[in-house]
Design a protein around this motif. Sequence first.
Motif, mmCIF file in Angstrom:
data_model
loop_
_atom_site.group_PDB
_atom_site.id
_atom_site.type_symbol
_atom_site.label_atom_id
_atom_site.label_comp_id
_atom_site.label_asym_id
_atom_site.label_seq_id
_atom_site.Cartn_x
_atom_site.Cartn_y
_atom_site.Cartn_z
ATOM 1 N N UNK A 1 0.866 -1.179 0.000
ATOM 2 C CA UNK A 1 0.000 0.000 0.000
ATOM 3 C C UNK A 1 0.904 1.231 0.000
ATOM 4 N N UNK A 2 0.373 2.380 -0.383
ATOM 5 C CA UNK A 2 1.192 3.602 -0.361
ATOM 6 C C UNK A 2 1.801 3.877 1.018
ATOM 7 N N UNK A 3 1.043 3.598 2.076
ATOM 8 C CA UNK A 3 1.547 3.820 3.427
ATOM 9 C C UNK A 3 2.721 2.888 3.731
ATOM 10 N N UNK A 4 2.590 1.630 3.298
ATOM 11 C CA UNK A 4 3.669 0.670 3.518
ATOM 12 C C UNK A 4 4.923 1.060 2.740
ATOM 13 N N UNK A 5 4.725 1.514 1.496
ATOM 14 C CA UNK A 5 5.865 1.963 0.680
ATOM 15 C C UNK A 5 6.559 3.147 1.344
ATOM 16 N N UNK A 6 5.760 4.102 1.826
ATOM 17 C CA UNK A 6 6.325 5.281 2.489
ATOM 18 C C UNK A 6 7.112 4.876 3.725
ATOM 19 N N UNK A 7 6.558 3.965 4.515
ATOM 20 C CA UNK A 7 7.230 3.523 5.732
ATOM 21 C C UNK A 7 8.541 2.813 5.402
ATOM 22 N N UNK A 8 8.500 1.983 4.370
ATOM 23 C CA UNK A 8 9.705 1.259 3.948
ATOM 24 C C UNK A 8 10.777 2.244 3.470
ATOM 25 N N UNK A 9 10.360 3.230 2.694
ATOM 26 C CA UNK A 9 11.301 4.231 2.193
ATOM 27 C C UNK A 9 11.858 5.074 3.340
ATOM 28 N N UNK B 1 6.662 14.575 4.143
ATOM 29 C CA UNK B 1 6.996 14.840 2.744
ATOM 30 C C UNK B 1 6.670 13.635 1.864
ATOM 31 N N UNK B 2 7.005 12.450 2.326
ATOM 32 C CA UNK B 2 6.714 11.234 1.565
ATOM 33 C C UNK B 2 5.208 11.031 1.404
ATOM 34 N N UNK B 3 4.451 11.324 2.452
ATOM 35 C CA UNK B 3 2.994 11.187 2.398
ATOM 36 C C UNK B 3 2.400 12.157 1.365
ATOM 37 N N UNK C 1 -0.515 9.533 -6.517
ATOM 38 C CA UNK C 1 -1.739 8.736 -6.651
ATOM 39 C C UNK C 1 -2.796 9.501 -7.440
ATOM 40 N N UNK C 2 -2.936 10.800 -7.170
ATOM 41 C CA UNK C 2 -3.930 11.600 -7.899
ATOM 42 C C UNK C 2 -3.541 11.730 -9.374
ATOM 43 N N UNK C 3 -2.250 11.900 -9.646
ATOM 44 C CA UNK C 3 -1.796 11.963 -11.041
ATOM 45 C C UNK C 3 -2.027 10.632 -11.757
#
Length: 146
Positions: free
Chosen positions: A34-42, A63-65, A72-74
Amino acid sequence: MKKLFIAAMLLVGIAGFAQDTDQKPEREHKERLTPEQRNEKQLQKLTTELSLDASQQAQVKQLLAERSAKAESLKEARKAKKESNVKPTEEEKAAFKKQMEDEVAANDAKMKSILKADQYTKWKSLQEQKREKMKDKMKEHKQENN
Protein backbone atom coordinates in the motif's frame (compact mmCIF):
# COMPACT_ATOMS: atom_id res chain seq x y z
CA MET A 1 8.15 -46.77 -43.78
CA LYS A 2 4.93 -45.33 -42.38
CA LYS A 3 5.83 -46.50 -38.85
CA LEU A 4 9.30 -44.99 -39.18
CA PHE A 5 7.81 -41.64 -40.25
CA ILE A 6 5.34 -41.65 -37.33
CA ALA A 7 8.13 -42.55 -34.88
CA ALA A 8 10.30 -39.70 -36.23
CA MET A 9 7.44 -37.20 -35.92
CA LEU A 10 6.74 -38.39 -32.39
CA LEU A 11 10.42 -38.01 -31.49
CA VAL A 12 10.54 -34.49 -32.92
CA GLY A 13 7.36 -33.57 -31.04
CA ILE A 14 8.70 -34.84 -27.74
CA ALA A 15 12.03 -33.10 -28.29
CA GLY A 16 10.16 -29.85 -28.91
CA PHE A 17 8.37 -30.08 -25.57
CA ALA A 18 11.56 -31.04 -23.79
CA GLN A 19 13.22 -27.71 -24.63
CA ASP A 20 14.08 -25.44 -21.76
CA THR A 21 11.12 -23.11 -21.27
CA ASP A 22 13.19 -20.74 -19.13
CA GLN A 23 14.54 -18.83 -22.11
CA LYS A 24 12.96 -15.55 -21.01
CA PRO A 25 12.92 -15.34 -17.25
CA GLU A 26 9.67 -13.88 -16.02
CA ARG A 27 9.86 -10.67 -14.11
CA GLU A 28 9.87 -11.30 -10.44
CA HIS A 29 6.52 -10.29 -9.07
CA LYS A 30 7.00 -8.10 -6.07
CA GLU A 31 4.35 -8.05 -3.46
CA ARG A 32 2.04 -5.08 -3.82
CA LEU A 33 2.47 -2.66 -0.97
CA THR A 34 0.00 0.00 0.00
CA PRO A 35 1.19 3.60 -0.36
CA GLU A 36 1.55 3.82 3.43
CA GLN A 37 3.67 0.67 3.52
CA ARG A 38 5.87 1.96 0.68
CA ASN A 39 6.32 5.28 2.49
CA GLU A 40 7.23 3.52 5.73
CA LYS A 41 9.71 1.26 3.95
CA GLN A 42 11.30 4.23 2.19
CA LEU A 43 11.46 6.18 5.47
CA GLN A 44 13.22 3.27 7.17
CA LYS A 45 15.71 3.05 4.31
CA LEU A 46 16.43 6.79 4.42
CA THR A 47 16.73 6.69 8.21
CA THR A 48 19.43 4.04 8.09
CA GLU A 49 21.28 5.44 5.06
CA LEU A 50 21.23 9.09 6.17
CA SER A 51 21.14 8.67 9.97
CA LEU A 52 18.01 10.78 10.38
CA ASP A 53 17.04 12.00 13.84
CA ALA A 54 13.45 11.88 15.15
CA SER A 55 12.59 15.40 13.97
CA GLN A 56 13.94 14.73 10.49
CA GLN A 57 12.07 11.42 10.34
CA ALA A 58 8.77 13.17 11.09
CA GLN A 59 9.41 15.82 8.42
CA VAL A 60 10.50 13.26 5.82
CA LYS A 61 7.48 11.09 6.65
CA GLN A 62 5.19 14.07 6.00
CA LEU A 63 7.00 14.84 2.74
CA LEU A 64 6.71 11.23 1.56
CA ALA A 65 2.99 11.19 2.40
CA GLU A 66 2.40 14.40 0.41
CA ARG A 67 4.41 13.11 -2.52
CA SER A 68 2.59 9.79 -2.47
CA ALA A 69 -0.82 11.49 -2.44
CA LYS A 70 0.14 13.69 -5.41
CA ALA A 71 1.47 10.68 -7.32
CA GLU A 72 -1.74 8.74 -6.65
CA SER A 73 -3.93 11.60 -7.90
CA LEU A 74 -1.80 11.96 -11.04
CA LYS A 75 -2.02 8.22 -11.61
CA GLU A 76 -5.82 8.31 -11.34
CA ALA A 77 -6.07 11.28 -13.72
CA ARG A 78 -3.81 9.54 -16.22
CA LYS A 79 -5.83 6.33 -15.93
CA ALA A 80 -9.06 8.25 -16.57
CA LYS A 81 -7.57 9.87 -19.69
CA LYS A 82 -6.32 6.51 -20.92
CA GLU A 83 -9.74 4.93 -20.49
CA SER A 84 -11.34 7.71 -22.53
CA ASN A 85 -8.88 6.93 -25.36
CA VAL A 86 -7.91 10.59 -25.70
CA LYS A 87 -4.28 10.99 -26.72
CA PRO A 88 -2.54 13.94 -25.04
CA THR A 89 -1.43 16.74 -27.33
CA GLU A 90 2.17 17.91 -27.48
CA GLU A 91 1.25 20.94 -25.35
CA GLU A 92 -0.31 18.69 -22.70
CA LYS A 93 2.78 16.48 -22.71
CA ALA A 94 5.04 19.51 -22.34
CA ALA A 95 2.86 20.89 -19.53
CA PHE A 96 2.94 17.52 -17.74
CA LYS A 97 6.72 17.33 -18.10
CA LYS A 98 7.05 20.87 -16.71
CA GLN A 99 4.75 19.98 -13.82
CA MET A 100 6.87 16.91 -13.02
CA GLU A 101 10.08 18.96 -13.13
CA ASP A 102 8.51 21.53 -10.78
CA GLU A 103 7.47 18.73 -8.39
CA VAL A 104 11.00 17.30 -8.39
CA ALA A 105 12.49 20.76 -7.75
CA ALA A 106 10.03 21.44 -4.92
CA ASN A 107 10.76 18.04 -3.35
CA ASP A 108 14.48 18.69 -3.69
CA ALA A 109 14.15 22.08 -1.96
CA LYS A 110 12.11 20.57 0.88
CA MET A 111 14.64 17.78 1.40
CA LYS A 112 17.45 20.35 1.40
CA SER A 113 15.68 22.29 4.18
CA ILE A 114 15.13 19.10 6.24
CA LEU A 115 18.55 17.47 5.88
CA LYS A 116 21.96 18.64 7.04
CA ALA A 117 24.52 19.46 4.32
CA ASP A 118 26.31 16.11 4.46
CA GLN A 119 23.01 14.19 4.56
CA TYR A 120 21.72 16.16 1.59
CA THR A 121 24.88 15.40 -0.41
CA LYS A 122 24.54 11.71 0.37
CA TRP A 123 20.83 11.77 -0.52
CA LYS A 124 21.64 13.37 -3.90
CA SER A 125 24.24 10.69 -4.62
CA LEU A 126 21.70 7.99 -3.69
CA GLN A 127 19.20 9.59 -6.08
CA GLU A 128 21.80 9.52 -8.86
CA GLN A 129 22.60 5.87 -8.19
CA LYS A 130 18.91 5.05 -8.31
CA ARG A 131 18.56 6.93 -11.61
CA GLU A 132 21.51 5.02 -13.13
CA LYS A 133 20.07 1.71 -11.96
CA MET A 134 16.75 2.55 -13.64
CA LYS A 135 18.53 3.46 -16.88
CA ASP A 136 20.32 0.11 -16.83
CA LYS A 137 17.04 -1.73 -16.24
CA MET A 138 15.43 0.14 -19.13
CA LYS A 139 18.33 -0.81 -21.43
CA GLU A 140 17.98 -4.46 -20.40
CA HIS A 141 14.24 -4.34 -20.97
CA LYS A 142 14.68 -2.84 -24.44
CA GLN A 143 17.27 -5.48 -25.36
CA GLU A 144 14.97 -8.28 -24.19
CA ASN A 145 12.12 -6.97 -26.34
CA ASN A 146 14.24 -6.60 -29.48
